[in-house]
Design an enzyme around this catalytic site. Sequence first.
Site, short mmCIF file in Angstrom:
data_model
loop_
_atom_site.label_atom_id
_atom_site.label_comp_id
_atom_site.label_asym_id
_atom_site.label_seq_id
_atom_site.Cartn_x
_atom_site.Cartn_y
_atom_site.Cartn_z
N PRO A 11 0.79 -1.23 0.00
CA PRO A 11 0.00 0.00 0.00
C PRO A 11 0.82 1.28 0.00
CG PRO A 11 -0.13 -1.11 2.12
CD PRO A 11 0.52 -2.07 1.17
N ASN A 12 0.32 2.22 -0.77
CA ASN A 12 0.85 3.59 -0.88
C ASN A 12 2.13 3.70 -1.70
OD1 ASN A 12 -1.23 4.78 0.83
ND2 ASN A 12 -0.24 3.65 2.49
N ARG A 19 5.39 10.87 -2.49
CA ARG A 19 5.05 10.50 -1.12
C ARG A 19 6.27 10.68 -0.21
NH1 ARG A 19 4.82 4.40 1.23
NH2 ARG A 19 4.02 4.95 3.27
N TYR A 24 11.36 8.53 1.42
CA TYR A 24 11.34 7.45 0.43
C TYR A 24 12.08 7.78 -0.87
CZ TYR A 24 7.84 5.61 3.64
OH TYR A 24 7.21 5.15 4.76
N ASN A 76 8.04 -5.77 -0.80
CA ASN A 76 7.92 -4.59 0.04
C ASN A 76 6.45 -4.50 0.42
OD1 ASN A 76 7.81 -2.19 1.36
ND2 ASN A 76 8.97 -1.01 -0.16
N ALA A 79 3.18 -0.90 4.84
CA ALA A 79 2.66 -0.91 6.21
C ALA A 79 2.18 -2.29 6.66
CB ALA A 79 1.52 0.11 6.34
N GLU A 100 12.73 -9.60 1.93
CA GLU A 100 12.03 -8.40 2.41
C GLU A 100 12.77 -7.15 1.94
OE1 GLU A 100 11.89 -8.23 6.68
OE2 GLU A 100 10.56 -6.47 6.67
N HIS A 102 12.71 -2.78 1.92
CA HIS A 102 12.15 -1.47 2.31
C HIS A 102 13.07 -0.38 1.80
CE1 HIS A 102 9.21 -3.33 4.90
NE2 HIS A 102 10.18 -4.09 5.39
N ARG A 109 12.98 4.08 12.68
CA ARG A 109 11.82 4.98 12.65
C ARG A 109 10.90 4.73 13.87
NH1 ARG A 109 9.28 4.71 6.88
NH2 ARG A 109 8.18 6.54 7.72
C1 DQA Z 1 8.26 0.96 3.77
C2 DQA Z 1 8.39 1.15 5.28
C3 DQA Z 1 7.05 0.92 5.96
O1 DQA Z 1 7.18 1.14 7.37
C4 DQA Z 1 6.02 1.91 5.43
O2 DQA Z 1 4.76 1.64 6.00
C5 DQA Z 1 5.96 1.95 3.96
C6 DQA Z 1 7.18 1.85 3.18
C7 DQA Z 1 9.58 1.30 3.04
O3 DQA Z 1 9.74 0.89 1.90
O4 DQA Z 1 10.45 1.99 3.60
O5 DQA Z 1 4.90 2.15 3.38
O6 DQA Z 1 7.96 -0.39 3.49
#
Ligand code: DQA
Length: 144
Positions: A11-12, A19, A24, A76, A79, A100, A102, A109
């Site tokens: 998501p997002n 964003r 990011y 990825n 959240a 995984e 990110h 964080r």
């Molecule tokens: C994320 C880190 C997550 O905590 C966050 O909710 C994201 C992006 C990252 O790529 O740094 O949406 O996965």
Amino acid sequence: MTDIVFVLNGPNLNLLGTREPEIYGSDTLADIEARLESKARELGLVIDFRQTNHEGVLVDWLHEAREVRARAVLLNAAAYTHTSIALLDAIKAIGVPVIEVHLSDPATREAFRHISYIGMAAVDEVKGLGAEGYVVALEKAAAL
Ligand code: DQA
């Protein structure tokens, strides 16, 4: 096993580029996909790059990775990383190695980002390297 590597984004991440760029970066998801495509060619791999805002869709795509006998999944989960037992169970169920990924390093964080359900079943992780982290993760997938 095939040469296919699924790259699944949660998501997002469709909003990357605009964003919270201070966290990011300014690359869009399409920029990341283009970079990965060229690295995949170099490595003799094929990527299947996707994004969804829906948890169950990520579960379905993990199952699909098993069906097509993908070599690996770069995930990825955004959240959902910090909340999703369903994704943890799916990773355990599929028998396909999951790495995984990110962009940021969640461990540095807010406290609610310190738990990773993905990390409980993933074979490896790449965090805090921004868009480059996807490339590093693909190299790791190639070495599996
Ligand atoms: C994320 C880190 C997550 O905590 C966050 O909710 C994201 C992006 C990252 O790529 O740094 O949406 O996965």
